[in-house]
Design an enzyme around this catalytic site. Structure first.
Site, PDB file in Angstrom:
ATOM      1  CG  HIS A 121       0.933  -8.799 -16.671  1.00  0.00           C
ATOM      2  ND1 HIS A 121       0.558  -7.731 -17.440  1.00  0.00           N
ATOM      3  CD2 HIS A 121       1.859  -8.329 -15.801  1.00  0.00           C
ATOM      4  CE1 HIS A 121       1.222  -6.663 -17.052  1.00  0.00           C
ATOM      5  NE2 HIS A 121       2.027  -6.990 -16.054  1.00  0.00           N
TER       6      HIS A 121
ATOM      7  CG  ASP B  70      -1.339  -6.544 -20.076  1.00  0.00           C
ATOM      8  OD1 ASP B  70      -0.255  -5.977 -20.202  1.00  0.00           O
ATOM      9  OD2 ASP B  70      -1.612  -7.292 -19.101  1.00  0.00           O
TER      10      ASP B  70
ATOM     11  CG  ASN C 297       4.161  -8.067 -12.784  1.00  0.00           C
ATOM     12  OD1 ASN C 297       3.234  -8.746 -13.185  1.00  0.00           O
ATOM     13  ND2 ASN C 297       4.394  -6.830 -13.166  1.00  0.00           N
TER      14      ASN C 297
ATOM     15  NE  ARG D 247      11.718 -18.326 -15.343  1.00  0.00           N
ATOM     16  CZ  ARG D 247      10.955 -19.192 -15.985  1.00  0.00           C
ATOM     17  NH1 ARG D 247       9.960 -18.763 -16.722  1.00  0.00           N
ATOM     18  NH2 ARG D 247      11.198 -20.483 -15.927  1.00  0.00           N
TER      19      ARG D 247
ATOM     20  CB  ALA E 146      -0.955  -0.016   1.193  1.00  0.00           C
TER      21      ALA E 146
END
Ligand code: NAI
Length: 326
Positions: A185, A157, A129, A96, A12
């Site tokens: 996404h 998107d 993400n 990753r 937040a």
């Protein structure tokens, strides 16, 4: 109902939060009062206190209360809507796998906390993400919450695709319907013009330019996030907050008649998307539920694009399974 809608927002004190909280508090989801329950990591709580001072200073009539904290079980207690925005960004030199495990720790814990304390009618939208896989992790760690209550954000998107198509055709955005983002996404996402419409006319036909569709439209939408970082020096925030609102509003109150929206939701195998992956589909929503639009014809071009993005989701799922996160 005048009982406040309890909305949790994680991350937040971040960029998106700074836009999102004020929209939620000022009635973007409707006239029903809202109670905001804001989760942050301990070092960000002081900054969050400042944001709450600003919320107070707006004197929003629809804001019934604000609670902040760093303990997920306390903050998620009784929430009807959880917007999971906070996530760990990819740092320099991070692989990753590092990114997936850092976020895995966040989304396993938050999934478990939601499972334990959220309201029975909770809806959970993941913006942070890698959104699809973070949603998969949270869903897998919340076995008592129906899987349909989880979604990941591809509405930004979707909105970007509408905006690009409107600019290309000279039509107002209100004339663009039936846009679809398929898959992840990420840069592999597939924004689909073959089912979209411009004032009721097939969009691919209205554009009449396959080269633009393949070599301009798709990459512009898929790489828009990077273009904004390049221009602004930080990632999209107000537009991401706006899309988070659009997605939550339509989920709770229903999508427009004769149109659909894009949401990443758990696959039932529709359109050949592996069952159990959180993948973006065309969906209609009503009464707080979504359903995947059925019966669209998928040509070879679209098939290839959808399969490529779904393959990436399957890879991410394999990686987080390997890491023991789901
Ligand atoms: P930001 O870095 O400004 O804010 C993120 C906030 O999350 C920080 O205040 C951080 O302290 C907090 N946070 C980290 N771990 C947390 C935890 N365990 N619990 C609660 N809070 C935690 O980032 P920004 O710009 O607000 O973006 C947030 C996320 O949204 C990022 O992952 C970004 O990649 C993603 N994003 C997704 C989009 C989409 O379309 N799905 C579009 C734009 C951004």
């Amino acid at each position: 109902s005048s009982t406040p809608l309890k909305i949790a927002v994680t991350g937040a004190a971040g960029q998106i939060g700074y836009s999102l909280l004020f929209r939620l508090a000022s009635g973007a989801l409707g006239d029903r009062p809202v109670e905001l329950r804001l989760l942050e990591i301990t070092p960000a709580l002081k900054a969050l206190e400042g944001v709450v001072m600003e919320l107070d200073d707006c004197a929003f009539p629809t804001l019934a209360g604000v609670e902040i904290g760093d303990d997920a079980e306390t903050i998620f207690d009784g929430v009807n809507l959880a917007l999971l925005v906070g996530a760990k960004p990819r740092g320099p030199g991070m692989e990753r796998g590092d990114l997936l495990s850092a976020n895995g720790a966040i989304f396993t814990a938050q999934g478990k906390a939601l499972n334990k304390v959220a309201a029975d009618d909770v809806r959970i939208g993941v913006t942070g993400n890698p959104a699809n896989t973070n949603a998969l992790i949270a869903m897998s760690n919340a076995p008592d919450i129906p899987r349909e209550r989880f979604s990941a954000l591809t509405r930004l998107d979707h909105n970007r695709a509408i905006s690009q198509l409107a600019a290309k055709t000279g039509a107002p955005v209100t004339d663009i319907t039936k846009m679809t983002i398929w898959g992840n996404h990420s840069a592999t996402q597939y924004p689909d013009l073959f089912h979209a419409e411009v004032a009721g006319r097939n969009a691919a036909e209205a554009v009449g330019d396959q080269d633009w569709l393949e070599n301009t439209f798709i990459p512009t939408v898929a790489k828009r996030g990077a273009a904004i970082i390049e221009a602004r020096g930080s990632s999209s925030a107000a537009s991401a907050a706006s899309a988070t609102i659009d997605a939550a509003r339509d989920w709770l109150h229903g999508s427009a008649e004769g149109d659909w929206v894009s949401m990443a939701v758990v696959s039932d195998g529709s359109y050949g998307v592996q069952e159990g992956l959180i993948s973006s589909f065309p969906v209609t929503t009503s009464n707080g539920d979504w359903s995947i639009v059925q019966g669209l014809e998928i040509d070879d071009f679209s098939r290839g694009r959808i399969d490529a993005s779904v393959a990436e989701l399957a890879d991410e799922k394999a990686a987080v399974t390997e890491l023991g996160l789901i």
